[in-house]
Write a protein that holds these residues in place. Structure first.
Motif, PDB file in Angstrom:
ATOM      1  N   LEU A   1      36.671  33.534  27.645  1.00  0.00           N
ATOM      2  CA  LEU A   1      37.718  34.521  27.901  1.00  0.00           C
ATOM      3  C   LEU A   1      37.968  34.717  29.390  1.00  0.00           C
ATOM      4  CD1 LEU A   1      36.893  37.232  25.205  1.00  0.00           C
ATOM      5  CD2 LEU A   1      38.825  35.640  25.216  1.00  0.00           C
ATOM      6  N   LEU A   2      36.911  34.862  30.167  1.00  0.00           N
ATOM      7  CA  LEU A   2      37.085  35.138  31.600  1.00  0.00           C
ATOM      8  C   LEU A   2      37.714  33.961  32.332  1.00  0.00           C
ATOM      9  CD1 LEU A   2      33.770  37.063  32.196  1.00  0.00           C
ATOM     10  CD2 LEU A   2      36.079  38.021  32.216  1.00  0.00           C
TER      11      LEU A   2
ATOM     12  N   ALA B   1      40.336  43.728  32.762  1.00  0.00           N
ATOM     13  CA  ALA B   1      41.214  44.867  32.999  1.00  0.00           C
ATOM     14  C   ALA B   1      40.843  45.594  34.285  1.00  0.00           C
ATOM     15  CB  ALA B   1      41.155  45.822  31.812  1.00  0.00           C
ATOM     16  N   SER B   2      39.554  45.666  34.584  1.00  0.00           N
ATOM     17  CA  SER B   2      39.097  46.355  35.796  1.00  0.00           C
ATOM     18  C   SER B   2      39.505  45.631  37.067  1.00  0.00           C
ATOM     19  CB  SER B   2      37.566  46.509  35.781  1.00  0.00           C
ATOM     20  OG  SER B   2      37.138  47.355  34.738  1.00  0.00           O
ATOM     21  N   ARG B   3      39.443  44.313  37.045  1.00  0.00           N
ATOM     22  CA  ARG B   3      39.650  43.547  38.273  1.00  0.00           C
ATOM     23  C   ARG B   3      41.007  42.833  38.352  1.00  0.00           C
ATOM     24  NH1 ARG B   3      36.292  46.307  40.295  1.00  0.00           N
ATOM     25  NH2 ARG B   3      34.325  45.643  41.247  1.00  0.00           N
TER      26      ARG B   3
ATOM     27  N   HIS C   1      43.817  30.718  36.621  1.00  0.00           N
ATOM     28  CA  HIS C   1      45.031  30.613  37.439  1.00  0.00           C
ATOM     29  C   HIS C   1      45.123  31.720  38.482  1.00  0.00           C
ATOM     30  CE1 HIS C   1      46.031  33.465  34.264  1.00  0.00           C
ATOM     31  NE2 HIS C   1      47.042  33.880  34.987  1.00  0.00           N
ATOM     32  N   LEU C   2      44.314  32.774  38.310  1.00  0.00           N
ATOM     33  CA  LEU C   2      44.265  33.857  39.297  1.00  0.00           C
ATOM     34  C   LEU C   2      43.095  33.691  40.263  1.00  0.00           C
ATOM     35  CD1 LEU C   2      45.062  36.946  37.008  1.00  0.00           C
ATOM     36  CD2 LEU C   2      46.644  35.608  38.433  1.00  0.00           C
ATOM     37  N   GLY C   3      42.423  32.553  40.186  1.00  0.00           N
ATOM     38  CA  GLY C   3      41.297  32.296  41.074  1.00  0.00           C
ATOM     39  C   GLY C   3      39.961  32.732  40.510  1.00  0.00           C
ATOM     40  N   TRP C   4      39.913  33.036  39.229  1.00  0.00           N
ATOM     41  CA  TRP C   4      38.654  33.436  38.603  1.00  0.00           C
ATOM     42  C   TRP C   4      37.843  32.207  38.220  1.00  0.00           C
ATOM     43  CZ3 TRP C   4      37.593  38.435  35.795  1.00  0.00           C
ATOM     44  CH2 TRP C   4      38.341  39.482  36.318  1.00  0.00           C
ATOM     45  N   ALA C   5      36.518  32.325  38.335  1.00  0.00           N
ATOM     46  CA  ALA C   5      35.622  31.248  37.910  1.00  0.00           C
ATOM     47  C   ALA C   5      34.346  31.875  37.366  1.00  0.00           C
ATOM     48  CB  ALA C   5      35.303  30.316  39.063  1.00  0.00           C
TER      49      ALA C   5
ATOM     50  N   MET D   1      37.662  35.413  42.055  1.00  0.00           N
ATOM     51  CA  MET D   1      36.685  36.288  41.426  1.00  0.00           C
ATOM     52  C   MET D   1      35.563  35.425  40.861  1.00  0.00           C
ATOM     53  SD  MET D   1      36.233  39.585  40.893  1.00  0.00           S
ATOM     54  CE  MET D   1      37.913  40.128  41.177  1.00  0.00           C
ATOM     55  N   LYS D   2      34.361  35.594  41.377  1.00  0.00           N
ATOM     56  CA  LYS D   2      33.207  34.815  40.922  1.00  0.00           C
ATOM     57  C   LYS D   2      32.426  35.632  39.902  1.00  0.00           C
ATOM     58  CE  LYS D   2      31.771  34.339  45.162  1.00  0.00           C
ATOM     59  NZ  LYS D   2      31.011  33.938  46.377  1.00  0.00           N
ATOM     60  N   VAL D   3      32.189  35.038  38.730  1.00  0.00           N
ATOM     61  CA  VAL D   3      31.501  35.734  37.641  1.00  0.00           C
ATOM     62  C   VAL D   3      30.248  34.962  37.251  1.00  0.00           C
ATOM     63  CG1 VAL D   3      31.681  36.674  35.321  1.00  0.00           C
ATOM     64  CG2 VAL D   3      33.725  36.550  36.779  1.00  0.00           C
TER      65      VAL D   3
END
Length: 201
Positions: A22-23, A162-164, A28-32, A1-3
């Motif tokens: 926070l994001l 929560a959405s993603r 660990h879930l692949g978020w950046a 997930m790219k933010v």
């Protein structure tokens, strides 16, 4: 997930760094999540200079785009050449903004007839842009959200997570950052604000 956390000169540190911290708890879930700016460096309203982690164009490919606020947002909103570099797509992206970031969303036509949240200083400008302003900390409709008040960045971050990633992942990330001795009450109060705006299962 790219933010992409859109961050311009004069930015409010709380908007950018709370959401960023926070994001990225979901790394660990692949978020950046990344500070995303039109220039190589930007300086905050309190004189903190940071190096952009991503250029402005990153926002166009990101899965989530958050507009922070700052001292110069009204001038940015009037800079057509700068805003024209953004080609955001609410069909594909979650898009949120807080305080004067809401004004940028209005200028980009992202709010349509949706009421929005912002801070008291920005409220007249958002109203002037044709948007009804709510006296609430957070409001969302579908993939678009707005928040009012510097510390409302926690609501935007919680809504995005929560959405993603789901409520459990959001709860875990928020609990880590919540004050000791208040963790459960803090997290549940925060999630109570955003949960009504999450998509139905």
């Amino acid at each position: 997930m790219k933010v992409a956390i859109l961050t311009f000169d004069g930015f409010n540190e709380l908007d950018t760094f709370i959401a960023l911290g926070l994001l990225n708890r979901l790394h660990h879930l692949g978020w950046a999540a990344a500070v995303t700016s039109p220039t190589a460096q930007v300086t905050s309203m309190n004189g903190v200079t940071v190096t952009a982690q991503q250029p402005l164009a990153f926002a166009n490919e990101a899965d989530v785009v958050l507009f922070g606020s700052g001292l110069h947002t009204r001038a940015i909103a009037a800079d057509g050449a700068l805003l024209d570099r953004l080609a955001l797509d609410p069909v594909r992206q979650l898009i949120g903004g807080q305080c004067s970031g809401t004004l940028l969303m209005a200028r980009l036509g992202l709010l349509a007839d949706m009421p929005a949240c912002t801070d008291s200083t920005t409220k007249p400008w958002v109203v002037e842009a044709g948007v009804r302003v709510l006296e609430e900390p957070f409001h969302a409709r579908g993939p678009i959200a707005t928040a009012g008040g510097c510390l409302a960045s926690q609501y935007l971050a919680a809504w995005v997570m929560a959405s993603r990633a789901g409520l459990d992942a959001a709860r875990s990330a928020l609990r880590y950052a919540a004050p000791v001795g208040e963790k459960e009450a803090y997290v549940e109060r925060l999630l109570a604000v955003v949960t009504p705006f999450l998509p139905a299962d």
